[in-house]
Design a protein around this motif. Structure first.
Motif, PDB file in Angstrom:
ATOM      1  N   GLU A  40      77.904-105.576  48.320  1.00  0.00           N
ATOM      2  CA  GLU A  40      79.158-104.857  48.151  1.00  0.00           C
ATOM      3  C   GLU A  40      80.203-105.593  48.983  1.00  0.00           C
ATOM      4  O   GLU A  40      80.031-105.787  50.183  1.00  0.00           O
ATOM      5  N   CYS A  41      81.285-105.993  48.340  1.00  0.00           N
ATOM      6  CA  CYS A  41      82.323-106.769  49.016  1.00  0.00           C
ATOM      7  C   CYS A  41      83.673-106.092  48.813  1.00  0.00           C
ATOM      8  O   CYS A  41      84.060-105.805  47.682  1.00  0.00           O
ATOM      9  N   VAL A  42      84.379-105.850  49.902  1.00  0.00           N
ATOM     10  CA  VAL A  42      85.747-105.345  49.828  1.00  0.00           C
ATOM     11  C   VAL A  42      86.655-106.560  49.990  1.00  0.00           C
ATOM     12  O   VAL A  42      86.708-107.174  51.056  1.00  0.00           O
ATOM     13  N   LEU A  43      87.359-106.904  48.909  1.00  0.00           N
ATOM     14  CA  LEU A  43      88.117-108.148  48.851  1.00  0.00           C
ATOM     15  C   LEU A  43      89.499-107.923  48.259  1.00  0.00           C
ATOM     16  O   LEU A  43      89.687-107.003  47.460  1.00  0.00           O
ATOM     17  N   ASP A  44      90.428-108.786  48.650  1.00  0.00           N
ATOM     18  CA  ASP A  44      91.673-108.825  47.890  1.00  0.00           C
ATOM     19  C   ASP A  44      91.475-109.856  46.780  1.00  0.00           C
ATOM     20  O   ASP A  44      90.440-110.519  46.702  1.00  0.00           O
ATOM     21  N   ASN A  45      92.450-110.017  45.917  1.00  0.00           N
ATOM     22  CA  ASN A  45      92.287-110.895  44.762  1.00  0.00           C
ATOM     23  C   ASN A  45      92.039-112.348  45.170  1.00  0.00           C
ATOM     24  O   ASN A  45      91.200-113.032  44.587  1.00  0.00           O
ATOM     25  N   ALA A  46      92.745-112.828  46.190  1.00  0.00           N
ATOM     26  CA  ALA A  46      92.565-114.209  46.644  1.00  0.00           C
ATOM     27  C   ALA A  46      91.159-114.431  47.194  1.00  0.00           C
ATOM     28  O   ALA A  46      90.526-115.454  46.912  1.00  0.00           O
ATOM     29  N   GLN A  47      90.661-113.470  47.967  1.00  0.00           N
ATOM     30  CA  GLN A  47      89.305-113.582  48.518  1.00  0.00           C
ATOM     31  C   GLN A  47      88.274-113.588  47.395  1.00  0.00           C
ATOM     32  O   GLN A  47      87.303-114.340  47.435  1.00  0.00           O
ATOM     33  N   PHE A  48      88.489-112.725  46.395  1.00  0.00           N
ATOM     34  CA  PHE A  48      87.554-112.689  45.271  1.00  0.00           C
ATOM     35  C   PHE A  48      87.516-114.028  44.542  1.00  0.00           C
ATOM     36  O   PHE A  48      86.445-114.556  44.244  1.00  0.00           O
ATOM     37  N   LEU A  49      88.676-114.582  44.257  1.00  0.00           N
ATOM     38  CA  LEU A  49      88.721-115.857  43.538  1.00  0.00           C
ATOM     39  C   LEU A  49      88.056-116.970  44.341  1.00  0.00           C
ATOM     40  O   LEU A  49      87.354-117.817  43.773  1.00  0.00           O
ATOM     41  N   LEU A  50      88.246-116.969  45.653  1.00  0.00           N
ATOM     42  CA  LEU A  50      87.608-117.972  46.500  1.00  0.00           C
ATOM     43  C   LEU A  50      86.088-117.809  46.495  1.00  0.00           C
ATOM     44  O   LEU A  50      85.353-118.787  46.320  1.00  0.00           O
ATOM     45  N   LEU A  51      85.615-116.565  46.659  1.00  0.00           N
ATOM     46  CA  LEU A  51      84.171-116.309  46.641  1.00  0.00           C
ATOM     47  C   LEU A  51      83.574-116.707  45.297  1.00  0.00           C
ATOM     48  O   LEU A  51      82.543-117.389  45.238  1.00  0.00           O
ATOM     49  N   LYS A  52      84.210-116.309  44.227  1.00  0.00           N
ATOM     50  CA  LYS A  52      83.700-116.632  42.884  1.00  0.00           C
ATOM     51  C   LYS A  52      83.626-118.147  42.697  1.00  0.00           C
ATOM     52  O   LYS A  52      82.617-118.669  42.193  1.00  0.00           O
ATOM     53  N   SER A  53      84.652-118.857  43.116  1.00  0.00           N
ATOM     54  CA  SER A  53      84.664-120.308  42.995  1.00  0.00           C
ATOM     55  C   SER A  53      83.527-120.945  43.788  1.00  0.00           C
ATOM     56  O   SER A  53      82.818-121.830  43.282  1.00  0.00           O
ATOM     57  N   LYS A  54      83.333-120.481  45.014  1.00  0.00           N
ATOM     58  CA  LYS A  54      82.264-121.024  45.854  1.00  0.00           C
ATOM     59  C   LYS A  54      80.895-120.777  45.234  1.00  0.00           C
ATOM     60  O   LYS A  54      80.051-121.672  45.159  1.00  0.00           O
ATOM     61  N   LEU A  55      80.662-119.536  44.788  1.00  0.00           N
ATOM     62  CA  LEU A  55      79.354-119.201  44.230  1.00  0.00           C
ATOM     63  C   LEU A  55      79.090-119.946  42.926  1.00  0.00           C
ATOM     64  O   LEU A  55      77.978-120.440  42.701  1.00  0.00           O
ATOM     65  N   CYS A  56      80.106-120.053  42.080  1.00  0.00           N
ATOM     66  CA  CYS A  56      79.926-120.753  40.807  1.00  0.00           C
ATOM     67  C   CYS A  56      79.609-122.230  41.021  1.00  0.00           C
ATOM     68  O   CYS A  56      78.877-122.830  40.225  1.00  0.00           O
ATOM     69  N   SER A  57      80.137-122.803  42.095  1.00  0.00           N
ATOM     70  CA  SER A  57      79.850-124.210  42.359  1.00  0.00           C
ATOM     71  C   SER A  57      78.453-124.416  42.937  1.00  0.00           C
ATOM     72  O   SER A  57      77.936-125.529  42.930  1.00  0.00           O
ATOM     73  N   MET A  58      77.824-123.343  43.419  1.00  0.00           N
ATOM     74  CA  MET A  58      76.505-123.448  44.042  1.00  0.00           C
ATOM     75  C   MET A  58      75.352-123.304  43.058  1.00  0.00           C
ATOM     76  O   MET A  58      74.281-123.854  43.276  1.00  0.00           O
ATOM     77  N   ILE A  59      75.558-122.538  42.004  1.00  0.00           N
ATOM     78  CA  ILE A  59      74.443-122.222  41.119  1.00  0.00           C
ATOM     79  C   ILE A  59      74.264-123.276  40.032  1.00  0.00           C
ATOM     80  O   ILE A  59      75.153-124.075  39.754  1.00  0.00           O
ATOM     81  N   ASP A  60      73.099-123.253  39.417  1.00  0.00           N
ATOM     82  CA  ASP A  60      72.806-124.063  38.239  1.00  0.00           C
ATOM     83  C   ASP A  60      72.887-123.106  37.052  1.00  0.00           C
ATOM     84  O   ASP A  60      72.001-122.264  36.857  1.00  0.00           O
ATOM     85  N   GLU A  61      73.941-123.214  36.263  1.00  0.00           N
ATOM     86  CA  GLU A  61      74.179-122.267  35.171  1.00  0.00           C
ATOM     87  C   GLU A  61      73.105-122.308  34.085  1.00  0.00           C
ATOM     88  O   GLU A  61      73.038-121.407  33.252  1.00  0.00           O
ATOM     89  N   GLU A  62      72.258-123.314  34.100  1.00  0.00           N
ATOM     90  CA  GLU A  62      71.172-123.401  33.121  1.00  0.00           C
ATOM     91  C   GLU A  62      70.024-122.448  33.460  1.00  0.00           C
ATOM     92  O   GLU A  62      69.288-122.021  32.563  1.00  0.00           O
ATOM     93  N   VAL A  63      69.846-122.118  34.746  1.00  0.00           N
ATOM     94  CA  VAL A  63      68.696-121.305  35.148  1.00  0.00           C
ATOM     95  C   VAL A  63      69.060-120.140  36.075  1.00  0.00           C
ATOM     96  O   VAL A  63      68.224-119.278  36.328  1.00  0.00           O
ATOM     97  N   ASP A  64      70.277-120.101  36.607  1.00  0.00           N
ATOM     98  CA  ASP A  64      70.704-119.048  37.539  1.00  0.00           C
ATOM     99  C   ASP A  64      71.775-118.183  36.881  1.00  0.00           C
ATOM    100  O   ASP A  64      72.366-118.565  35.866  1.00  0.00           O
ATOM    101  N   SER A  65      72.045-117.022  37.484  1.00  0.00           N
ATOM    102  CA  SER A  65      73.141-116.198  36.973  1.00  0.00           C
ATOM    103  C   SER A  65      73.829-115.450  38.105  1.00  0.00           C
ATOM    104  O   SER A  65      73.226-115.149  39.139  1.00  0.00           O
ATOM    105  N   LEU A  66      75.106-115.190  37.887  1.00  0.00           N
ATOM    106  CA  LEU A  66      75.939-114.381  38.787  1.00  0.00           C
ATOM    107  C   LEU A  66      76.568-113.284  37.952  1.00  0.00           C
ATOM    108  O   LEU A  66      76.910-113.492  36.785  1.00  0.00           O
ATOM    109  N   ARG A  67      76.735-112.111  38.578  1.00  0.00           N
ATOM    110  CA  ARG A  67      77.461-111.015  37.928  1.00  0.00           C
ATOM    111  C   ARG A  67      78.405-110.418  38.953  1.00  0.00           C
ATOM    112  O   ARG A  67      78.028-110.219  40.107  1.00  0.00           O
ATOM    113  N   PHE A  68      79.630-110.120  38.522  1.00  0.00           N
ATOM    114  CA  PHE A  68      80.643-109.518  39.378  1.00  0.00           C
ATOM    115  C   PHE A  68      81.077-108.207  38.724  1.00  0.00           C
ATOM    116  O   PHE A  68      81.562-108.206  37.600  1.00  0.00           O
ATOM    117  N   TYR A  69      80.887-107.101  39.428  1.00  0.00           N
ATOM    118  CA  TYR A  69      81.292-105.787  38.939  1.00  0.00           C
ATOM    119  C   TYR A  69      82.508-105.351  39.738  1.00  0.00           C
ATOM    120  O   TYR A  69      82.418-105.160  40.952  1.00  0.00           O
TER     121      TYR A  69
END
Length: 96
Positions: A40-69
């Protein structure tokens, strides 16, 4: 706003285990672990975009997944918890 971040990282290889540790460590920097791969993350929009960018660059989209609710600012009415609560309320001050 409250964002629930969930991930599933394939750990069948050493590289996958390394990705899992990196993703978990980054999520700890932004929120509170409420389940093994759920934060559970309490974020402003800039923090969310930064976190999403960091996480997306870490995973292998062929075998891993991320979900943001996106639960928004009125998330208290949208979250119901039953059982042991391992986490803390991220919006209340920490008292030691």
């Amino acid at each position: 706003m409250m964002v629930l971040v969930t991930y599933d990282v394939n750990t069948e290889t050493p590289a996958g285990k390394s990705r899992l540790r990196k993703v978990a460590k980054e999520c700890v920097n932004y929120g509170t672990r409420v389940q093994n791969s759920v934060f559970e993350c309490v974020l402003d929009n800039a923090q969310f975009l930064l976190l999403k960018s960091k996480l997306c660059s870490m995973i292998d989209e062929e075998v891993d997944s991320l979900r943001f609710y996106h639960l928004g600012n009125s998330h208290k009415a949208k979250v119901e918890h039953v059982g042991l609560c391992k986490g803390i309320n991220v919006e209340e001050p920490l008292l030691f």
